[in-house]
Design a protein around this motif. Structure first.
Motif, PDB file in Angstrom:
ATOM      1  N   LEU A  50      11.297 -87.632 -15.617  1.00 25.83           N
ATOM      2  CA  LEU A  50      11.948 -86.655 -14.748  1.00 25.83           C
ATOM      3  C   LEU A  50      11.104 -86.365 -13.520  1.00 25.83           C
ATOM      4  N   ARG A  51       9.778 -86.291 -13.703  1.00 26.19           N
ATOM      5  CA  ARG A  51       8.905 -86.060 -12.551  1.00 26.19           C
ATOM      6  C   ARG A  51       8.973 -87.232 -11.582  1.00 26.19           C
ATOM      7  N   ALA A  52       8.913 -88.446 -12.122  1.00 22.44           N
ATOM      8  CA  ALA A  52       8.925 -89.630 -11.266  1.00 22.44           C
ATOM      9  C   ALA A  52      10.286 -89.863 -10.625  1.00 22.44           C
ATOM     10  N   LEU A  53      11.318 -89.270 -11.211  1.00 22.91           N
ATOM     11  CA  LEU A  53      12.671 -89.452 -10.689  1.00 22.91           C
ATOM     12  C   LEU A  53      12.801 -88.938  -9.271  1.00 22.91           C
ATOM     13  N   ALA A  54      12.086 -87.855  -8.960  1.00 23.72           N
ATOM     14  CA  ALA A  54      12.274 -87.215  -7.651  1.00 23.72           C
ATOM     15  C   ALA A  54      10.960 -86.874  -6.957  1.00 23.72           C
ATOM     16  N   SER A  55       9.888 -87.536  -7.319  1.00 21.18           N
ATOM     17  CA  SER A  55       8.617 -87.193  -6.676  1.00 21.18           C
ATOM     18  C   SER A  55       7.805 -88.441  -6.301  1.00 21.18           C
ATOM     19  N   PRO A  56       8.193 -89.139  -5.239  1.00 16.38           N
ATOM     20  CA  PRO A  56       9.403 -88.941  -4.431  1.00 16.38           C
ATOM     21  C   PRO A  56      10.587 -89.666  -5.052  1.00 16.38           C
ATOM     22  N   PRO A  57      11.794 -89.408  -4.561  1.00 14.89           N
ATOM     23  CA  PRO A  57      12.959 -90.145  -5.045  1.00 14.89           C
ATOM     24  C   PRO A  57      12.742 -91.653  -4.938  1.00 14.89           C
ATOM     25  N   GLY A  58      13.041 -92.332  -6.008  1.00 15.73           N
ATOM     26  CA  GLY A  58      12.897 -93.790  -6.017  1.00 15.73           C
ATOM     27  C   GLY A  58      11.628 -94.276  -6.682  1.00 15.73           C
ATOM     28  N   ARG A  59      10.640 -93.389  -6.905  1.00 14.40           N
ATOM     29  CA  ARG A  59       9.381 -93.855  -7.510  1.00 14.40           C
ATOM     30  C   ARG A  59       9.600 -94.370  -8.916  1.00 14.40           C
ATOM     31  N   LEU A  60      10.424 -93.672  -9.700  1.00 13.63           N
ATOM     32  CA  LEU A  60      10.699 -94.128 -11.059  1.00 13.63           C
ATOM     33  C   LEU A  60      11.373 -95.492 -11.040  1.00 13.63           C
ATOM     34  N   THR A  61      12.339 -95.666 -10.143  1.00  5.36           N
ATOM     35  CA  THR A  61      13.042 -96.950 -10.034  1.00  5.36           C
ATOM     36  C   THR A  61      12.093 -98.058  -9.617  1.00  5.36           C
ATOM     37  N   ALA A  62      11.247 -97.782  -8.616  1.00  6.35           N
ATOM     38  CA  ALA A  62      10.295 -98.784  -8.140  1.00  6.35           C
ATOM     39  C   ALA A  62       9.311 -99.171  -9.236  1.00  6.35           C
ATOM     40  N   ASP A  63       8.815 -98.167  -9.985  1.00  9.25           N
ATOM     41  CA  ASP A  63       7.904 -98.469 -11.089  1.00  9.25           C
ATOM     42  C   ASP A  63       8.585 -99.349 -12.131  1.00  9.25           C
ATOM     43  N   TRP A  64       9.822 -99.000 -12.469  1.00  9.42           N
ATOM     44  CA  TRP A  64      10.538 -99.752 -13.500  1.00  9.42           C
ATOM     45  C   TRP A  64      10.789-101.191 -13.059  1.00  9.42           C
ATOM     46  N   ILE A  65      11.163-101.384 -11.817  1.00 13.79           N
ATOM     47  CA  ILE A  65      11.471-102.727 -11.319  1.00 13.79           C
ATOM     48  C   ILE A  65      10.230-103.620 -11.330  1.00 13.79           C
ATOM     49  N   ARG A  66       9.089-103.062 -10.968  1.00 15.69           N
ATOM     50  CA  ARG A  66       7.900-103.912 -10.903  1.00 15.69           C
ATOM     51  C   ARG A  66       7.112-103.960 -12.207  1.00 15.69           C
ATOM     52  N   GLY A  67       7.657-103.339 -13.269  1.00 17.15           N
ATOM     53  CA  GLY A  67       7.094-103.547 -14.585  1.00 17.15           C
ATOM     54  C   GLY A  67       6.304-102.410 -15.183  1.00 17.15           C
ATOM     55  N   ARG A  68       6.162-101.289 -14.475  1.00 18.59           N
ATOM     56  CA  ARG A  68       5.415-100.143 -15.016  1.00 18.59           C
ATOM     57  C   ARG A  68       6.397 -99.302 -15.837  1.00 18.59           C
ATOM     58  N   ARG A  69       6.599 -99.690 -17.086  1.00 14.82           N
ATOM     59  CA  ARG A  69       7.711 -99.135 -17.861  1.00 14.82           C
ATOM     60  C   ARG A  69       7.318 -98.378 -19.123  1.00 14.82           C
ATOM     61  N   VAL A  70       6.216 -98.722 -19.734  1.00 16.28           N
ATOM     62  CA  VAL A  70       5.925 -98.248 -21.081  1.00 16.28           C
ATOM     63  C   VAL A  70       5.880 -96.727 -21.157  1.00 16.28           C
ATOM     64  N   GLY A  71       5.369 -96.040 -20.152  1.00 16.32           N
ATOM     65  CA  GLY A  71       5.243 -94.595 -20.199  1.00 16.32           C
ATOM     66  C   GLY A  71       6.507 -93.835 -19.873  1.00 16.32           C
ATOM     67  N   TYR A  72       7.604 -94.543 -19.561  1.00 14.31           N
ATOM     68  CA  TYR A  72       8.857 -93.906 -19.178  1.00 14.31           C
ATOM     69  C   TYR A  72       9.960 -94.206 -20.194  1.00 14.31           C
ATOM     70  N   LEU A  73      11.015 -93.406 -20.142  1.00  7.74           N
ATOM     71  CA  LEU A  73      12.230 -93.738 -20.883  1.00  7.74           C
ATOM     72  C   LEU A  73      12.978 -94.844 -20.147  1.00  7.74           C
ATOM     73  N   ALA A  74      13.652 -95.704 -20.883  1.00 12.31           N
ATOM     74  CA  ALA A  74      14.491 -96.729 -20.263  1.00 12.31           C
ATOM     75  C   ALA A  74      15.624 -96.052 -19.488  1.00 12.31           C
ATOM     76  N   PRO A  75      16.092 -96.638 -18.375  1.00  6.34           N
ATOM     77  CA  PRO A  75      17.143 -96.004 -17.571  1.00  6.34           C
ATOM     78  C   PRO A  75      18.372 -95.566 -18.370  1.00  6.34           C
ATOM     79  N   PRO A  76      18.933 -96.402 -19.270  1.00  2.78           N
ATOM     80  CA  PRO A  76      20.100 -95.927 -20.036  1.00  2.78           C
ATOM     81  C   PRO A  76      19.777 -94.737 -20.929  1.00  2.78           C
ATOM     82  N   SER A  77      18.588 -94.729 -21.519  1.00  6.79           N
ATOM     83  CA  SER A  77      18.189 -93.624 -22.383  1.00  6.79           C
ATOM     84  C   SER A  77      18.020 -92.343 -21.584  1.00  6.79           C
ATOM     85  N   LEU A  78      17.381 -92.436 -20.430  1.00  3.40           N
ATOM     86  CA  LEU A  78      17.220 -91.259 -19.573  1.00  3.40           C
ATOM     87  C   LEU A  78      18.572 -90.712 -19.157  1.00  3.40           C
TER      88      LEU A  78
END
Length: 284
Positions: free
Chosen positions: A57-85
């Protein structure tokens, strides 16, 4: 003789790994990530579900797109998967609706039949399905309205791939693929539901306070326009920043792309309006 795998930097915990999976956190090696960037370190992958939800949730909007950018480039383990979120945000969104008595993204039968933009279709569907009911009875209306939110909860997901398709066309030259556009769209709708969950109860509280202290309230039409403007402004801000964060679009291109996406979102909401109506109508 076996060839040793090249070393790589884990995008989630920063450890150096020489196998396909990071020995520290279990993150999988991806071709898109080969070195540590200057970004903020990803969350500790060994956190609990609540910690990963909070980090997402923090990465979702701080700034907007950071969560998406992290997920796309492989930084995923510490986050919920997009469908789960999206799922958990969607559950929270409709719990807020139930607790507050508000009907966001749900409409009573009368609203379905009175909205000029979709009434030409909804009235025809009703006439075809229930030719015996020229005017809906009170009993039928009450039943329809009571079960409306059930379909809305499950069908809101249908807007995500539609938005991803529109986005994919607009950023086709970036060659990111539909999968990345779908990740962007899933995170965008998660943010949208959070924003709506905060906006509408706040509006109710403000209007109630204004009425309690004797301040004259604006007309229903003026209030509706103001709320719509607030909705659109926040979503436009998210899109403007996120398009730069994820796809690297220039300021000028974002100024052109954002209104197009907002207009596409409006069309999708109207289509969703009809889909929810049809699902409810044909389930009886």
């Amino acid at each position: 003789m076996t060839t040793a795998e090249p070393s790589w930097i884990c995008p989630s915990c920063g450890s150096t790994a020489t196998t396909r999976y990071c020995g520290n956190c279990g993150e999988r090696s991806t071709a898109a990530v080969s070195a540590i960037s200057g970004d903020e370190p990803a969350p500790d992958p060994r956190r609990s579900f609540l910690a990963r939800l909070s980090a997402s949730l923090r990465a979702l909007a701080s700034p907007p797109g950071r969560l998406t950018a992290d997920w796309i480039r492989g930084r995923r383990v510490g986050y919920l998967a997009p469908p789960s979120l999206f799922l958990w945000v969607n559950v929270a969104f409709f719990l807020v609706q139930s607790a507050s008595g508000l009907g966001v993204l749900t409409w009573p039968l009368q609203a379905h039949l009175a909205d000029d933009s979709v009434a030409w279709l909804t009235t025809r569907l009703l006439a075809l399905h229930r030719p015996d009911m020229a005017v809906p009875t009170d009993a039928y209306t009450h039943l329809f309205d009571a079960l409306e939110s059930v379909h809305a909860k499950s069908l809101v997901i249908v807007m995500v791939p539609a938005f991803a398709a529109a986005l994919g066309v607009l950023v086709f030259d970036r060659r990111r693929g539909f999968k990345n556009s779908l990740t962007f769209a899933t995170h965008f709708f998660a943010f949208s539901l959070i924003w709506l969950s905060a906006l509408f109860p706040t509006v109710v509280i403000v209007v109630s306070l204004m009425a309690a202290i004797g301040i004259q309230l604006p007309s229903h039409h003026a209030l509706d326009l103001a709320i719509t403007a607030l909705e659109a402004a926040m979503l436009a801000w998210y899109l403007y920043v996120a398009l730069g964060t994820v796809f690297g679009l220039s300021m000028l291109r974002r100024l052109i792309t954002v209104p197009v996406l907002v207009a596409a979102l409006f069309v999708m909401l109207k289509a969703y309006h009809v889909v929810v109506f049809a699902a409810r109508l044909y389930s009886t």
